[in-house]
Design a protein around this motif. Structure first.
Motif, short mmCIF file in Angstrom:
data_model
loop_
_atom_site.label_atom_id
_atom_site.label_comp_id
_atom_site.label_asym_id
_atom_site.label_seq_id
_atom_site.Cartn_x
_atom_site.Cartn_y
_atom_site.Cartn_z
N ARG A 1 0.86 -1.18 0.00
CA ARG A 1 0.00 0.00 0.00
C ARG A 1 0.89 1.23 0.00
O ARG A 1 1.87 1.31 0.73
N GLU B 1 -5.38 4.24 -0.86
CA GLU B 1 -6.32 3.55 -1.73
C GLU B 1 -5.59 2.72 -2.80
O GLU B 1 -6.14 1.78 -3.35
N GLN B 2 -4.36 3.11 -3.09
CA GLN B 2 -3.59 2.48 -4.17
C GLN B 2 -2.82 1.27 -3.63
O GLN B 2 -2.08 1.39 -2.66
N ASP C 1 -0.93 7.39 -0.55
CA ASP C 1 -2.17 7.15 -1.28
C ASP C 1 -2.70 5.78 -0.87
O ASP C 1 -2.56 4.80 -1.60
#
Length: 86
Positions: A8, A14-15, A12
């Motif tokens: 992760r 979410e990425q 970011d």
């Protein structure tokens, strides 16, 4: 049942990435973009936060071409994709 390791991005969350090196590169790109955004907003206050962020991310994603252009090779910018092209 298979187990997959994913990485992760710390900047970011979410990425997700399958490769640690990719996650590291993404984080470094976002770090550069953040710094560029701050510099752009100081230099051009009317630029606005959102636009400064978009421009800085674009520049950070294409840092190699911009680096070539800044080293007396402006033709390198011709390699950039057209806006909206994917």
């Amino acid at each position: 049942m298979a187990v997959e390791i994913v990485y992760r991005s710390s900047r970011d969350p979410e990425q997700l990435f399958m490769d640690k090196a990719q996650a590291d590169r993404h984080d470094k790109m976002l770090e550069l973009a953040e710094t560029l955004s701050e510099v752009l907003q100081k230099a051009v206050p009317q630029l606005g936060e959102q636009l400064a962020e978009e421009v800085s991310i674009y520049m950070a994603r294409n840092r190699d071409l911009f680096a070539k252009a800044f080293k007396s090779n402006p033709e390198a910018l011709a390699e950039l994709e057209e806006p909206g092209a994917a």
